[in-house]
Design a protein around this motif. Structure first.
Motif, short mmCIF file in Angstrom:
data_model
loop_
_atom_site.label_atom_id
_atom_site.label_comp_id
_atom_site.label_asym_id
_atom_site.label_seq_id
_atom_site.Cartn_x
_atom_site.Cartn_y
_atom_site.Cartn_z
N ASN A 19 0.81 -1.27 -0.06
CA ASN A 19 0.10 -0.02 -0.06
C ASN A 19 1.07 1.20 -0.10
N TYR A 20 1.88 1.46 0.69
CA TYR A 20 2.80 2.58 0.87
C TYR A 20 3.42 2.54 -0.59
N VAL A 21 3.76 1.79 -1.47
CA VAL A 21 4.46 1.91 -2.68
C VAL A 21 3.57 1.91 -3.64
N SER A 22 2.31 1.80 -3.47
CA SER A 22 1.38 1.85 -4.48
C SER A 22 1.49 3.16 -5.55
N PRO A 23 1.54 4.22 -5.02
CA PRO A 23 1.82 5.47 -5.96
C PRO A 23 3.14 5.18 -6.94
N LEU A 24 4.11 4.61 -6.53
CA LEU A 24 5.26 4.30 -7.31
C LEU A 24 4.79 3.38 -8.49
N LEU A 25 4.06 2.26 -7.96
CA LEU A 25 3.73 1.32 -8.76
C LEU A 25 2.60 1.68 -10.00
N ASP A 26 1.72 2.71 -9.59
CA ASP A 26 1.01 3.23 -10.55
C ASP A 26 1.89 4.12 -11.66
N ILE A 27 2.97 4.80 -11.12
CA ILE A 27 3.61 5.53 -12.03
C ILE A 27 4.50 4.61 -13.11
N GLN A 28 4.93 3.51 -12.53
CA GLN A 28 5.68 2.63 -13.32
C GLN A 28 4.66 2.17 -14.31
N GLU A 29 3.52 1.52 -13.78
CA GLU A 29 2.80 1.05 -14.87
C GLU A 29 2.41 1.79 -15.97
N ARG A 30 2.30 3.28 -15.59
CA ARG A 30 1.85 4.28 -16.90
C ARG A 30 3.12 4.44 -17.91
N ILE A 42 -0.27 -9.34 -23.55
CA ILE A 42 -0.18 -8.65 -22.37
C ILE A 42 -1.47 -8.47 -21.79
N ILE A 43 -1.66 -8.53 -20.47
CA ILE A 43 -2.91 -8.04 -20.05
C ILE A 43 -2.90 -7.30 -18.94
N HIS A 44 -3.83 -6.42 -18.40
CA HIS A 44 -4.01 -5.56 -17.38
C HIS A 44 -4.01 -6.14 -16.08
N LYS A 45 -3.59 -5.78 -15.16
CA LYS A 45 -3.45 -6.32 -13.61
C LYS A 45 -5.07 -6.55 -13.34
N GLU A 46 -6.13 -5.92 -13.75
CA GLU A 46 -7.41 -6.20 -13.42
C GLU A 46 -7.89 -7.52 -13.68
N HIS A 47 -7.31 -8.23 -14.61
CA HIS A 47 -7.60 -9.65 -15.03
C HIS A 47 -6.96 -10.48 -14.06
#
Length: 634
Positions: free
Chosen positions: A31-42, A73-78
Motif C-alpha cells: 500500500n505504501y509503494v502503490s503510488p510508485l507502482l502506478d507511475i511505473q505502470e503508466r 499482455i494483459i492488465h492487472k485487473e484480469h
C-alpha cells in the motif's frame, strides 16, 4: 508421454493444485509503494515492445518451439489487481505450426515467467546459468505434442510486486568483464526467473566522470578515485580507492555504451532497473577544489597493509550544501544519458564503514539529505537501501536505525533485508519500524563456489514474513555476491516470487531431480534427498563458506586458513540485541584438520557414489556431465 513422464505430470498436478488454491494477499508495504507502482505502470514500455522482447527471449531459449506459444499482455485487473501470468491451451484445433499454449501476463517478464513455469512443470525442463548446466530442454516434447494444461487454465499471481536481483558487489565478483553477449543471456535468465527489479550499475564511472568534471575535477584527478574493474564495487561504496586502477578512457566509454544496451533491454521487458545514487563518497581532489567543504577521511576497510594510497576514502558530510548539488547532478546526468529511469535509486552510505557520529539527529539529517539529492532531480524518486549495515555493525541500535529509516517519507525508502534466510532483520526490528522491505536471500559471499544452501528457510521464510502481522514486505530477492553456483538454491528462491504458501521442499526436490536431468533415475533421486538434508540445509548461522581448503585459492597455505577463519556467528551483545561482525579473526586452532562442516561427511560421500552410479543413464545430459553445450543455453 512415456509412463515415467506421465507419473511426473500427475505428481505435478497434485502439487500445483495445492499451490494455486490460495487467496489474494497484500501487505501494508505494498500500500505504501502503490503510488510508485502506478507511475511505473503508466511509464512501462508499450505492449508491442514488450511482446517483441518476450518473443526474442523465447527464440533464443528454444527456437524449435517458437511457433508453439502465443503471448498476450494483459492488465492487472484480469488478476484481481496483482501482477500475474495465465497459462492456457490455445483455442481451436491444433495444426502443424500453429500455437499450442497461450501465455498471458501483466508484463513481458511475467509472460516469460509463465513460459518457464510451463516448461518446468509440464515438460520437465530445467533452466540455469551455462556454467551450472545451462538449459535442459531434452524432455520438452516436439512441437505439436506439448502437454495441455487443465481446461480452466492456470493463474499464478505474484503475492508481492517485486522480485529483486543482485548485490552491490556482484558487479565486481561476477560481471566485471562481461560483454553484451553475456549480458543478453543474463537478462534472458532474469526474465525467465521472474526478476523485475534488477540493479543496473554498469557504466556509472562514466557518469561520475562527467559530473565531477562540472565540479572542476579533472580526469587525471579521478585516476586516484576509481579502482580497477574487479574492484569497482568497493570504490563505489567508499571502502577503497585506486586499487587495480587507473581506468583507461576506453573503459568509461565502452561501459556507458554497454549500460545503455542493458537498460534498453530491461525496459523492453517491462523490468524496473535500479540506478545508483550519490552516497557522499568523493575523490580527494574535491577537498582541494572546495577547501571549505565538510569532507572527512574514513578509517581503513581491510585494505592492503592499511596503505593510504588505497585505503581511507573521503566522505562529504551530508550537512554540506555541496552534498545535495552532487546528488542532484548524479541523477540528472543519468536521466540525460539514458532518457528515463524507473525512479528507484540505490544508495548505501555506510556499507561496512561506521558513521562518525551516533547522534540520531545527525543520522536523520544524513538520510534526509541523501534522499533530497535524488528527489531534487526526480520528484518521484524512491531510495533503495541494502540493509546489510544493520546486520554487520553494532553501531545501528534501534534509535539509530529508526533515525535513518524515518528520515525519508513513508513509501520513499525500501530496505533490502539482505540476509533474511539466516539473519532476518524484519523479525527483530518490528518490520523495519514500518518501512517497506524486500526479503532477500544472500547465500553467497565473496563469489565462493562451495556447495551450500538453506533450502527450508528459502522455501518458507518469504511466506512467513509476508503473512506476519503488520507486514511491510514488498518483494523477494536474491542478493548473492557471486552467481553461477548452487543452481538448486536459485531455482527455488526465484520461484518464491510466485509462491503464496510454504513449499514442501522434499516434494520440490524430488521434482527438481527429474527436471535437472530430464528423466527419473532412482540413484539420483536418492542422492538429491541426501543433499537436501545435509549440504543444502545448513542451520549453523555461519556465513563464510569459502574458508575450507577445497574452495580456497590454489596457492593459499592451508595453515593460514586455520588462523584466519572468518565467521559471521561471532555475536556481540549490546542494548539487549545480538549483533554480528563480518570479519572477526579467531584464535589459531586446528580447523585445517577439522574443516567447517555442517553435515555428515559419510552421508555426502554416499550421495557422491549415487551420483557416479547414475552416470550410465545420464552421461549424455549436460546438467550431469557438464559437456555438450548448445548455443541456445542460458
Amino acid at each position: 508421454m512415456d509412463s515415467i513422464s506421465m507419473i511426473s505430470f500427475f505428481i505435478f498436478i497434485f502439487f500445483c493444485a495445492f499451490m494455486f488454491s490460495v487467496a489474494n494477499s497484500s501487505t501494508l508495504g505494498v500500500n505504501y509503494v502503490s503510488p510508485l507502482l502506478d507511475i511505473q505502470e503508466r511509464e512501462r514500455a508499450p505492449s508491442s515492445v514488450q511482446l517483441t522482447a518476450a518473443y526474442g527471449v523465447l527464440n533464443r531459449l528454444i527456437p524449435s518451439h517458437f511457433s508453439s506459444f502465443e503471448f498476450h499482455i494483459i492488465h492487472k485487473e484480469h488478476c484481481g489487481g496483482e501482477f500475474c501470468f495465465i497459462i492456457s491451451n490455445y483455442p481451436g484445433s491444433a495444426r502443424d505450426g500453429s500455437p499450442e499454449i497461450l501465455i498471458r501476463g501483466t508484463t513481458a517478464v511475467d509472460i516469460l515467467s509463465g513460459v518457464h513455469w510451463y516448461l518446468k512443470y509440464w515438460c520437465g525442463a530445467h533452466i540455469s546459468w551455462s556454467k551450472t548446466g545451462g538449459a535442459q530442454l531434452a524432455s520438452v516434447p516436439d512441437p505439436g505434442s506439448l502437454p495441455a494444461v487443465q481446461d480452466a487454465g492456470v493463474v499464478v499471481k505474484r503475492p508481492v510486486p517485486w522480485s529483486y536481483y543482485q548485490n552491490a558487489v556482484t558487479s565486481s565478483y561476477t560481471f566485471a568483464w562481461w560483454d553484451w553477449k553475456r549480458w543478453e543471456k543474463e537478462i534472458d535468465w532474469m526474465a525467465l526467473q521472474g526478476i523485475n527489479l534488477p540493479l543496473a550499475f554498469t557504466g556509472q564511472e562514466a557518469i561520475w566522470q562527467k559530473v565531477f568534471k562540472n565540479f572542476n575535477i579533472s580526469t587525471s584527478n579521478l585516476d586516484d578515485f576509481f579502482g580497477g574493474p574487479a574492484f569497482l564495487a568497493w570504490s563505489r561504496m567508499g571502502n577503497l580507492h585506486k586499487w587495480g586502477g587507473p581506468l583507461p578512457q576506453s573503459w568509461f566509454d565502452q561501459q556507458l555504451i554497454l549500460q545503455k544496451k542493458i537498460l534498453g533491454r530491461m525496459y523492453e521487458l517491462g523490468m524496473t532497473p535500479v540506478l545508483p545514487a550519490f552516497s557522499g563518497n568523493v575523490p580527494a581532489a574535491l577537498k582541494r577544489v572546495f577547501p571549505s567543504a565538510k569532507i572527512s577521511r574514513l578509517g581503513n576497510w581491510f585494505t592492503v597493509n592499511s596503505d593510504t594510497r588505497w585505503c581511507c576514502t573521503y566522505l562529504l558530510d551530508a550537512t554540506d550544501p555541496l552534498f545535495i548539488e552532487i546528488g542532484k547532478a548524479i541523477i540528472e546526468q543519468q536521466l540525460k544519458e539514458y532518457g528515463r529511469s524507473s525512479h528507484i535509486y540505490n544508495c548505501d552510505t555506510f556499507d561496512e564503514n561506521t558513521p562518525p557520529v551516533d547522534d540520531p539527529d545527525y543520522i536523520s539529517s544524513l538520510g534526509a539529505t541523501i534522499f533530497k539529492g535524488m528527489q531534487s532531480a526526480d520528484s518521484d524518486a524512491v531510495w533503495l537501501m541494502q540493509g546489510w549495515l544493520f546486520t554487520y555493525d553494532p553501531f545501528w541500535r534501534p534509535t539509530q536505525m529508526k533515525a535513518l529509516l524515518h528520515s525519508v517519507p513513508l513509501g520513499k525508502l525500501i530496505v533490502l533485508d539482505l540476509y533474511a534466510e539466516v539473519k532476518p532483520i524484519w523479525a527483530t526490528s518490528k518490520q523495519f519500524y514500518g518501512i517497506p522491505y524486500i526479503w532477500c536471500m544472500l547465500h553467497n559471499f565473496a563469489g565462493n563456489v562451495e556447495m551450500y544452501g538453506v533450502l527450508d528457510a528459502v522455501g518458507s521464510g518469504p511466506v512467513e514474513a509476508r503473512t506476519s502481522e503488520n507486514s511491510t514486505m514488498v518483494g523477494v530477492g536474491m542478493s548473492m555476491e557471486g552467481i553461477e553456483q548452487n543452481p538448486v538454491v536459485y531455482d527455488l528462491m526465484s520461484e518464491m516470487a510466485f509462491q503464496h504458501s510454504p513449499v514442501d521442499v522434499k516434494a520440490w526436490i524430488d521434482l527438481y531431480s527429474r527436471r535437472r536431468y530430464g528423466r527419473f533415475v532412482q540413484p539420483m533421486q536418492d542422492a538429491w534427498n541426501i543433499l537436501y538434508h545435509t549440504i543444502y540445509n545448513c542451520t549453523d548461522g555461519a556465513y563464510d563458506k569459502n574458508r575450507d581448503v577445497i574452495v580456497s585459492f590454489p596457492d593459499v597455505d592451508p595453515n593460514s586458513i586455520s588462523t584466519l577463519q572468518t565467521v559471521l556467528n561471532d555475536v556481540h551483545e549490546q542494548y539487549g540485541k545480538r549483533y554480528l561482525r563480518r570479519a572477526i579473526l579467531e584464535e589459531p586452532n586446528d580447523s585445517y584438520d577439522k574443516p567447517h562442516l555442517w553435515y555428515s561427511t559419510s552421508e555426502v560421500i554416499h550421495a557422491l557414489k549415487l551420483f557416479l552410479e547414475s552416470g550410465n543413464q545420464l552421461s549424455d545430459i549436460r546438467t550431469y556431465s557438464g559437456c555438450c553445450s548448445p548455443s541456445s543455453q542460458v
